[in-house]
Design a protein around this motif. Structure first.
Motif, PDB file in Angstrom:
ATOM      1  N   GLN A  95      23.792  46.301  40.026  1.00  0.00           N
ATOM      2  CA  GLN A  95      24.905  46.428  39.075  1.00  0.00           C
ATOM      3  C   GLN A  95      25.842  47.552  39.474  1.00  0.00           C
ATOM      4  O   GLN A  95      27.056  47.485  39.251  1.00  0.00           O
ATOM      5  N   TYR A  99      30.032  47.201  39.434  1.00  0.00           N
ATOM      6  CA  TYR A  99      30.964  47.929  38.573  1.00  0.00           C
ATOM      7  C   TYR A  99      31.681  49.054  39.310  1.00  0.00           C
ATOM      8  O   TYR A  99      32.792  49.430  38.941  1.00  0.00           O
ATOM      9  N   TYR A 102      34.512  47.050  41.133  1.00  0.00           N
ATOM     10  CA  TYR A 102      34.892  45.981  40.212  1.00  0.00           C
ATOM     11  C   TYR A 102      36.148  45.250  40.681  1.00  0.00           C
ATOM     12  O   TYR A 102      36.231  44.025  40.643  1.00  0.00           O
ATOM     13  N   ARG A 109      34.401  38.184  38.989  1.00  0.00           N
ATOM     14  CA  ARG A 109      34.649  38.557  37.594  1.00  0.00           C
ATOM     15  C   ARG A 109      35.620  37.607  36.913  1.00  0.00           C
ATOM     16  O   ARG A 109      35.613  37.490  35.682  1.00  0.00           O
ATOM     17  N   LEU A 617      29.287  45.024  30.336  1.00  0.00           N
ATOM     18  CA  LEU A 617      29.707  46.313  30.889  1.00  0.00           C
ATOM     19  C   LEU A 617      29.430  47.437  29.897  1.00  0.00           C
ATOM     20  O   LEU A 617      29.013  48.534  30.287  1.00  0.00           O
TER      21      LEU A 617
END
Length: 713
Positions: A95, A99, A102, A109, A617
């Motif tokens: 993760q 992020y 991103y 996304r 998020l």
């Protein structure tokens, strides 16, 4: 922060309560053809999907509900209309990668609406979710000594004496659970050589429990709630109790030592003492039955008895020492084990109308039962054993994986495409986590002013709070006229304050409302725009300023808002009260825009805008460490560290790697046929320094999706 979700009722038969919302009833949508669909939101409070639950979905996608149970955590409609399943594995990524980079993961996304967390991998990720076995290597007795890999942060026992024939034996057995940081200890039993139990303790994990493994341990989260004992207490107790020449005995003892995070050099593992052909390791229950003639771990009991298991390992060691390996060879454990397996298979009753396949079948076995082969494309197969129903293609690079996949994937009903990347170094990972926390804090902070010197602070605070939940309001003392620094709890509130308060007249002064200008907010406008376009945010609006009765009021007038699927209501964990903002989830962005205009037009004194922070998020930001644990005397500044890496190897910079990875998946995705269930899995990482949870994204490709320009196949 807890989330309560109110699902807007629909006329739908058999909708699971775990899903927040569902798609429209396709069965009533004639004459449209049925299509395989996923539920629009996975679940309310917990976004973590265990490897076992992920395996549930994949097996259901292969076989359907007539043979295996439906997945417990999401809803797959019309499974029989699926054409293919493709799983992309980004080995080495977590993760944190997604992020941190991103903006680079633009396609992922924007295309994938469903996101969920994965726990850090504790063993072979491919075995957990698919059933692909690791190659078994011949092993002797496990010896855990100082300096062994992956044990640098373990606790040493007080061993300072050599072992002799008279050294005492101690049976050790542990039960564990799965948490957001991997496997953690829940019970430990230590039995002396004479059979007397000297330690039997329940242990409370440090992190949130995802799976208690109750069927094996008998332990539930409720049982552990009042337990004060922690792992560090157990470690200290064992250091005090074990003599310097103690020999620890256990079954699969390496797992127990890892879960208690201790190093001891003198051990005997009964799974290796009685090892079979091709390094086959037998279950403790089987060995107890055929060697000792005793029944343990009875199926009518809930969970295993750790004391009984520890005593059994001691008895097995004494038997081996008494009769030697020749006696064990005469027993022919391989033949006895095969006989037991055949007997168990013939006695397994099938429930009428229920699944006809065993629930513990792997995905690979499910495919085999359908006469289908798995396609596996990867750079790393040296550690995997071959399988008759798996076509494995080894590639020399990620680029070659892409080239082979574009040709081979359309020919197979189930494919795994694995790209391999170097994980973040531990120090760099800690710095990235800290910079992410700082970035989000600064993006959610605004400066407002100037105000008159004798301004009334009370009404100003009320004005700031009308935009959303405020964490702190600070008066800036370094300016001639008063300014306020306002830190909001959510990004939407800060953005709303900038959009609605900047340039307004307050007590005779036109004020400016803006974010602090730092290295973390230089491209904030770009990031805000991209967050608004995130597929998970499409059709979601942020609303603030309502009272306690707003929920009931909105539900009563839900007919005013066509397409409303769910209300997401955050709660204050400490006060156990609902906060004065929520997120409203609609079927489409157009429906959300209409609702936003209606809400603002009503005399409800509400404010709102399109959502910026995907629920997933929010959860991730809340869970990452606010302060990294760094070695004393060492301080690294993230921008300098990144610049240093970029100068050394620009081509291998994580940002470039993320961008290329996104591009590869985009190209492959557009090669897939409609009706393909597509999963993107970033497995996460687990090493001695830190564990990073993984991330999953999924969707079903639809007919109307077309290849974008420049992506010719």
């Amino acid at each position: 922060m807890e989330l309560e979700t109110e699902t807007i009722p629909r006329k739908r038969k058999g909708a699971p309560t775990s899903a927040l919302a569902t798609e429209p009833d396709l069965e009533d949508a004639e004459p449209k053809a049925k299509k395989a669909r996923l539920s629009s939101i996975l679940f309310a409070e917990n976004h973590v999907v265990t490897h076992k639950q992920l395996c549930e979905l994949l097996k259901y996608a292969v076989l359907g509900k007539s043979t295996v149970p439906e997945p417990s955590w999401c809803q797959l409609l019309h499974q029989n209309h699926l054409n293919n399943v493709v799983v992309f594995i980004l080995k080495g990524m977590s993760q944190l990668h997604f992020y941190r980079f991103y903006l680079e993961f633009r396609f992922l996304r924007k295309a994938f609406r469903h996101k969920f967390s994965l726990p850090p991998p504790m063993s072979s990720f491919l075995f957990d979710i698919i059933g692909l076995q690791k190659k078994k290597s011949a092993r002797g007795f496990p010896r855990t000594i100082k300096g062994s890999p992956n044990c640098e942060n373990f606790i040493l026992t007080k061993f300072n004496a050599s072992i002799t024939d008279n050294s005492p034996l101690f049976g050790l057995n542990c039960e564990m659970c799965l948490t957001s940081k991997g496997r953690e200890l829940t019970r430990i039993s230590l039995v002396a050589e004479g059979g007397h139990c000297i330690v039997d303790e329940l242990v409370k994990p440090d992190f949130k429990i995802l799976d208690s493994f109750t069927s094996f341990s008998g332990i539930t989260e409720k049982i552990l709630n009042p337990v004060p004992t922690k792992l560090k207490d157990v470690q200290e107790l064992l250091r005090q109790l074990l003599p310097p020449d103690a020999v620890l005995v256990g079954h699969f003892l390496d797992l127990d030592l890892r879960v208690i995070k201790m190093i001891h050099p003198y051990v005997i593992d009964t799974s290796l003492l009685y090892i079979g052909k091709q390094s086959r390791r037998f279950k403790l229950r089987f060995l107890a039955k055929v060697i000792l003639g005793k029944d343990i771990q009875c199926p009518d009991k809930l969970g295993h008895d750790t004391i009984e298991d520890a005593r059994t390992t001691l008895e097995l060691v004494r038997y081996f020492l008494k009769y030697g390996p020749k006696k064990i060879a005469e027993l022919n454990l391989e033949a006895l084990a095969s006989r037991e397996e055949l007997k168990a298979a013939s006695q397994g009753p099938e429930k009428k109308g229920g699944p006809t396949k065993p629930p513990n079948m792997s995905v690979l076995e499910c495919l085999d039962s359908m006469g289908q082969k798995l396609l596996f494309l990867t750079r790393d197969i040296d550690e995997l054993s071959s399988s008759r129903n798996c076509l494995t293609i080894k590639c020399s690079s990620n680029k070659e994986v892409l080239e082979e996949a574009r040709v081979e994937v359309p020919l197979f009903p189930f494919s795994i495409v694995q790209f391999s990347f170097e994980p973040f170094s531990p120090i760099f990972a800690d710095e990235v986590k800290q910079s992410m926390k700082t970035k989000w804090t600064e993006m959610s902070t605004v400066y407002a002013g100037p105000f008159i010197k004798n301004c009334n602070i009370g009404p100003l605070k009320k004005m700031f709070k009308s935009m959303g939940p405020v964490q702190s309001v600070t008066l800036v003392l370094e300016t001639f006229r008063p300014y306020f620094r306002v830190q909001y709890e959510v990004l939407e509130a800060a953005q709303l304050a900038i959009e609605t308060m900047n340039g307004i007249l307050v007590e005779g002064s036109y004020i400016r409302v803006h974010r602090p200008v730092t290295e973390f907010t230089l491209e904030c406008d770009t990031l805000v725009h991209e967050l608004e376009q995130d597929c998970e945010n499409q059709g979601t609006i942020y609303v603030t300023g309502f009272g306690k009765t707003f929920k009931e009021h909105l539900l009563e007038q839900s007919s005013l808002f066509p397409g409303l699927e769910a209300m997401i209501l955050p709660k204050d964990v400490k006060r156990r009260q609902q906060k004065n903002y929520c997120f409203l989830k609609f079927k489409s962005r157009d429906s959300a825009q209409v609702a936003l205009e209606i809400l603002k037009g009503k005399d409800w004194k509400l404010k709102g805008r399109h959502a910026l922070t995907p629920m997933h998020l929010q959860t991730w930001l809340r869970d990452i460490y606010p302060e990294p644990v760094m070695p004393s005397g060492l301080r690294l500044v993230p921008p300098l560290l990144e610049k240093h890496i970029f100068q050394i190897a620009e081509e291998n910079h994580p940002r470039i790697v993320a961008w290329r990875c996104n591009r590869k998946i985009e190209k492959l995705y557009h090669c897939l046929s409609p009706g393909t269930l597509c999963l993107i899995l970033l497995p996460g990482t687990n090493n001695t320094f830190a564990s990073h949870p993984g991330l999953g994204l999924m969707k079903i490709k639809e007919e109307e999706e077309s290849d974008p320009p420049g992506l010719g196949v």
